[in-house]
Motif scaffolding. Sequence first.
Motif: not given
Length: 192
Positions: A1-3, A6-8, A13-14, A131-132
């Motif tokens: 998977m791409s960076n 993973d960032t999104i 998820k957080n 915001a997250t």
Amino acid sequence: MSNTFDTIASIIKNRRTTKPPEMNGQKIPDEQITALLELADWAPTHANTEPWNFIVYAQPKLFGQQHAELYKANTPANEYMQMTYEKLLNMPNKASHVILCTMQRKPLTRIPVLEEIAATACAMQNILLGATALGLASYWGSGGMIHSPAMKQYLGLGEDDVVLGALYLGYSDTKPTGKRNIPLSEKVTWVK
């Protein structure tokens, strides 16, 4: 998977709900609020109707006062509860900003109302995810008078317009936790 994925994925998820009383009163720079609204403006929208509109309270106590007074003025005496008035009055006290989010129908649009509501909800989600990413606390509130005819009238909205909620934004000294209660496998049906 791409960076990028993973960032999104990490941001999604957080993302967590932090109730306004759990915020600490620290102010968010208005420039960051503007940046979040710019993210909202890129929500998907059928036929480019862009039905979302935002009222930004940089002094959230003012929203608390207006919300509480709206409750008081529009609640029959036998249903009025001083505790509810106080809760609405004080709810935003530790938030930095409150953003009222509305879906406003365009004249003669053929787009179903549900799609316009969904587009506005996507705009709100973009704010929450942004915001997250900025390390901010957020809460999507829909209680009190938010969905009432009195709120629509107070905001000068049309019959087909909808108030989707109030986004409370701020900082918090605690990090909320979260979980999913229903396994994904129970919510997905694959058709092959």
